[in-house]
Design a protein around this motif. Sequence first.
Motif, PDB file in Angstrom:
ATOM      1  N   ALA A 135       0.835  -1.205   0.000  1.00 46.39           N
ATOM      2  CA  ALA A 135       0.000   0.000   0.000  1.00 46.39           C
ATOM      3  C   ALA A 135       0.870   1.257   0.000  1.00 46.39           C
ATOM      4  CB  ALA A 135      -0.919  -0.006   1.208  1.00 46.39           C
ATOM      5  N   ALA A 136       1.960   1.218   0.788  1.00 43.81           N
ATOM      6  CA  ALA A 136       2.849   2.384   0.873  1.00 43.81           C
ATOM      7  C   ALA A 136       3.453   2.700  -0.490  1.00 43.81           C
ATOM      8  CB  ALA A 136       3.942   2.132   1.901  1.00 43.81           C
ATOM      9  N   PHE A 137       3.949   1.675  -1.197  1.00 43.53           N
ATOM     10  CA  PHE A 137       4.513   1.922  -2.527  1.00 43.53           C
ATOM     11  C   PHE A 137       3.445   2.393  -3.497  1.00 43.53           C
ATOM     12  CE2 PHE A 137       8.199  -0.484  -1.032  1.00 43.53           C
ATOM     13  CZ  PHE A 137       9.203   0.315  -1.542  1.00 43.53           C
ATOM     14  N   PHE A 138       2.242   1.824  -3.364  1.00 47.50           N
ATOM     15  CA  PHE A 138       1.129   2.194  -4.227  1.00 47.50           C
ATOM     16  C   PHE A 138       0.834   3.698  -4.083  1.00 47.50           C
ATOM     17  CE2 PHE A 138      -3.485   2.577  -4.998  1.00 47.50           C
ATOM     18  CZ  PHE A 138      -3.515   2.093  -6.296  1.00 47.50           C
ATOM     19  N   VAL A 139       0.889   4.175  -2.848  1.00 47.12           N
ATOM     20  CA  VAL A 139       0.580   5.578  -2.582  1.00 47.12           C
ATOM     21  C   VAL A 139       1.762   6.485  -2.919  1.00 47.12           C
ATOM     22  CG1 VAL A 139       0.092   7.220  -0.715  1.00 47.12           C
ATOM     23  CG2 VAL A 139      -1.135   5.043  -0.820  1.00 47.12           C
ATOM     24  N   MET A 140       2.978   6.019  -2.659  1.00 45.43           N
ATOM     25  CA  MET A 140       4.147   6.919  -2.729  1.00 45.43           C
ATOM     26  C   MET A 140       4.873   6.920  -4.071  1.00 45.43           C
ATOM     27  SD  MET A 140       5.584   6.189   1.080  1.00 45.43           S
ATOM     28  CE  MET A 140       6.891   7.398   1.067  1.00 45.43           C
ATOM     29  N   LEU A 141       4.671   5.876  -4.875  1.00 42.47           N
ATOM     30  CA  LEU A 141       5.427   5.812  -6.134  1.00 42.47           C
ATOM     31  C   LEU A 141       5.071   6.913  -7.133  1.00 42.47           C
ATOM     32  CD1 LEU A 141       6.223   2.164  -7.237  1.00 42.47           C
ATOM     33  CD2 LEU A 141       7.733   4.143  -7.299  1.00 42.47           C
ATOM     34  N   PRO A 142       3.803   7.328  -7.208  1.00 40.47           N
ATOM     35  CA  PRO A 142       3.515   8.356  -8.218  1.00 40.47           C
ATOM     36  C   PRO A 142       4.167   9.713  -7.936  1.00 40.47           C
ATOM     37  CG  PRO A 142       1.514   7.209  -7.559  1.00 40.47           C
ATOM     38  CD  PRO A 142       2.578   6.799  -6.601  1.00 40.47           C
ATOM     39  N   LEU A 143       4.299  10.109  -6.666  1.00 39.55           N
ATOM     40  CA  LEU A 143       4.760  11.467  -6.425  1.00 39.55           C
ATOM     41  C   LEU A 143       5.789  11.630  -5.308  1.00 39.55           C
ATOM     42  CD1 LEU A 143       4.105  13.987  -7.953  1.00 39.55           C
ATOM     43  CD2 LEU A 143       2.492  14.625  -6.162  1.00 39.55           C
ATOM     44  N   VAL A 144       5.567  10.938  -4.176  1.00 40.09           N
ATOM     45  CA  VAL A 144       6.424  11.210  -3.020  1.00 40.09           C
ATOM     46  C   VAL A 144       7.846  10.708  -3.252  1.00 40.09           C
ATOM     47  CG1 VAL A 144       6.687  10.983  -0.537  1.00 40.09           C
ATOM     48  CG2 VAL A 144       4.404  11.068  -1.531  1.00 40.09           C
ATOM     49  N   LEU A 145       7.989   9.479  -3.715  1.00 38.79           N
ATOM     50  CA  LEU A 145       9.328   8.952  -4.010  1.00 38.79           C
ATOM     51  C   LEU A 145      10.001   9.720  -5.149  1.00 38.79           C
ATOM     52  CD1 LEU A 145       8.966   5.106  -3.477  1.00 38.79           C
ATOM     53  CD2 LEU A 145      10.775   6.555  -2.537  1.00 38.79           C
ATOM     54  N   PRO A 146       9.282  10.023  -6.257  1.00 41.51           N
ATOM     55  CA  PRO A 146       9.910  10.835  -7.311  1.00 41.51           C
ATOM     56  C   PRO A 146      10.360  12.203  -6.808  1.00 41.51           C
ATOM     57  CG  PRO A 146       7.936   9.805  -8.160  1.00 41.51           C
ATOM     58  CD  PRO A 146       7.964   9.517  -6.688  1.00 41.51           C
ATOM     59  N   LEU A 147       9.618  12.760  -5.861  1.00 47.36           N
ATOM     60  CA  LEU A 147      10.011  14.051  -5.305  1.00 47.36           C
ATOM     61  C   LEU A 147      11.382  13.947  -4.640  1.00 47.36           C
ATOM     62  CD1 LEU A 147       9.062  17.007  -4.380  1.00 47.36           C
ATOM     63  CD2 LEU A 147       8.563  15.901  -2.211  1.00 47.36           C
TER      64      LEU A 147
ATOM     65  N   GLY B  36       4.083  -1.022 -12.371  1.00 44.33           N
ATOM     66  CA  GLY B  36       4.340  -2.417 -12.694  1.00 44.33           C
ATOM     67  C   GLY B  36       4.834  -3.245 -11.523  1.00 44.33           C
ATOM     68  N   PHE B  37       5.125  -2.577 -10.394  1.00 45.19           N
ATOM     69  CA  PHE B  37       5.602  -3.342  -9.224  1.00 45.19           C
ATOM     70  C   PHE B  37       4.553  -4.335  -8.754  1.00 45.19           C
ATOM     71  CE2 PHE B  37       3.246  -0.088  -6.894  1.00 45.19           C
ATOM     72  CZ  PHE B  37       2.731  -0.812  -5.823  1.00 45.19           C
ATOM     73  N   ASP B  38       3.269  -4.085  -9.110  1.00 43.83           N
ATOM     74  CA  ASP B  38       2.226  -5.006  -8.628  1.00 43.83           C
ATOM     75  C   ASP B  38       2.329  -6.380  -9.290  1.00 43.83           C
ATOM     76  OD1 ASP B  38       1.155  -4.674 -11.121  1.00 43.83           O
ATOM     77  OD2 ASP B  38      -0.634  -3.562 -10.463  1.00 43.83           O
ATOM     78  N   GLY B  39       3.218  -6.474 -10.292  1.00 40.51           N
ATOM     79  CA  GLY B  39       3.486  -7.785 -10.880  1.00 40.51           C
ATOM     80  C   GLY B  39       4.054  -8.752  -9.848  1.00 40.51           C
ATOM     81  N   ALA B  40       4.669  -8.193  -8.807  1.00 45.66           N
ATOM     82  CA  ALA B  40       5.237  -9.038  -7.754  1.00 45.66           C
ATOM     83  C   ALA B  40       4.147  -9.561  -6.825  1.00 45.66           C
ATOM     84  CB  ALA B  40       6.267  -8.239  -6.956  1.00 45.66           C
ATOM     85  N   LEU B  41       2.927  -9.042  -7.005  1.00 46.51           N
ATOM     86  CA  LEU B  41       1.824  -9.461  -6.125  1.00 46.51           C
ATOM     87  C   LEU B  41       0.890 -10.422  -6.838  1.00 46.51           C
ATOM     88  CD1 LEU B  41       0.977  -6.010  -4.519  1.00 46.51           C
ATOM     89  CD2 LEU B  41       2.661  -7.696  -3.837  1.00 46.51           C
ATOM     90  N   ARG B  42       1.377 -11.012  -7.917  1.00 47.08           N
ATOM     91  CA  ARG B  42       0.558 -11.993  -8.625  1.00 47.08           C
ATOM     92  C   ARG B  42       1.202 -13.367  -8.487  1.00 47.08           C
ATOM     93  NH1 ARG B  42      -3.098  -8.899 -11.286  1.00 47.08           N
ATOM     94  NH2 ARG B  42      -2.432  -6.732 -11.478  1.00 47.08           N
TER      95      ARG B  42
END
Lengths: 315, 324
Positions: free
Chosen positions: A110-122, A272-278
Amino acid sequence: MSKVGPLGEGLSVSAGVQADSSAVSAGPRARSLSGDGPESPRGALAGVRAGVRLLRSEIGLTFRRPRNLALLGVLAVVPLVIGVAIRAAGDGADSFVGQVAGNGLVLTFAAFFVMLPLVLPLAVGVVAGDSIAGEAGLGTLRYLLTAPAGRTRLLALKYANVVVFAVAACALVAVSALVTGLVLFPVGPVTLLSGSTIPLAEGLLRIGLVALYAAAGMAALGALALAISTLTETSIGAIATTLVLVVVAQVLQAIPQLAVIEPYLLTSWWAGFDGALRDPVATDQMGQGLLVFAAYIVVCGSIAWARFTSRDITA
Amino acid sequence: MTTTIDAAGDAMTASPAGGPAIVTRGLTKRFRGGQIAVDHLDLTVPRGAVFGFLGPNGSGKTTTIRMLLGLVTPTSGSSSILGAASPVQALTRVGALVEGPAFYPYLSGAANLRRFDAADPSADPRTVGRRVAEALDRVGLAAAAKKRYRAYSLGMRQRLAIAATLLGPRELLVLDEPTNGLDPQGTREVRNLIKDVAAGGTTVFVSSHLLAEVEQMCTHIGVMSTGRLVAEGTLTELRSASVPRIRVETPDSSLAAAALTAFGLTNIIPAPGEVSAELGDALPERVTAALVREGIAVRGLQVVHPTLEDVFVHLTGEGFDVEA
């Protein structure tokens, strides 16, 4: 102005001296560099050691700088905030984020899902965008180059530092989310997006996979920001440009009519990281993402190199 | 210069340790606006010299230094330092101060020096502590080593920049306006430091717009004006290139002027109570005797050598005239 004549003569004398000494300089060949030259194994080893020393200096500077520490602090706090918010709001197991309430491990995803679009790129954009432009703005770039750090070498080590920061940032998010999840929620076997359930140990492995994939995506962004950083002498300009590109790319991504350009956008591969959750892991999707990241690194790295090795350093 | 750029470049790479410390041939920099910063510069700095690179602000000194150090690519021509084919090969033996100090404000003085030492691939990390301490001590910053650069005064910052040039054994120091921002005492210290370094055999290339400073410590001088080198030579050469004048204090200035003309002196300038003329090779005692023979009341007599400042203003002023 009759002083001009004799003065002029004096000058022609000195010009003669100058011509002589240049003739003198055409002497024997310069001292051979063999032994400690870059070609010899000993020279190569010394070169690697010196590179490691400069990289350590870069990393030390990055991780001691108050601004970067504040960014890392934010990265560590966001998963905590998500965790506390979910805990406070109670359940909602029907949504993906809601699953966290049932299993603390899911908080990491969930954290990566929320943070990957903007917080981590920042965070990565700030460090990478600042890497060359910041030194140019401070004026320290001219002293690094006259040290002499070497332009290609400095650029490579700057990028290595960005990659280290990207890995550290993603690892920090993963660890912070993991610890928060373990403390606030029950932990057990993980139910994947594809519906099947995997044991706890494999769940931890999948978390590592997610963090590494995210780090690769951030490393690609870092290459883009580094290239932009070589184009300017103001770090805030490089950072802002990077972040504007990240936002614009995600806006374009959301427009269905522009679906044709989506595969070329860096941002569309981060999720695409959600590929690891399949089950099994969607290696084709993630592999394609990694290829896109590599392509971005090669192209942006080349632009940065071409620009940085030919640029006049006037700041 | 009859040498082509290629031939000059070849001569430079072949330069042995005894060759000139700095050679430029036809070095030219034209910035994107079309403005010429440096115009066909032919400069030779011999090893062991303390070379004063003089010129008014905007005459191309800093651009020349940036080209020498490989920071700026010349539009045409070539340059070589310490006989190396490219600046990077020589820079590890060069200490450089370019256009003022620049450091990381959030690091201490000592940490800043360590940072730049780490960028030099030939620096020995095992001795960095000692070398940093010595360099700080040499510029009088030992007590402020642990202080953050942010808190340094302008003079301390300048000193730290000079310390950074002394981190390793150097064959050449390139110092761009090293006494900027220093008080008179600091200026004297820097001058002594440069003399000290030069005494150890290091070539020093120091740019300045302050004549007095250059006159006191340099063995050689190059004068820049609007991107061109208008004079180059040893201090003695430049001084002797200027012609001494004789100044006679007398109440009969018009008579004295006539007598000096009769003696064969030129460029005679009569003024109330005195007259002066270019002395040239004439002996002052002969001139005195001639004046006395004519019955002129000589109250005082003086041979005036133009100061380097006269030469400098003359040269750079001349440059502007030619340009216009």
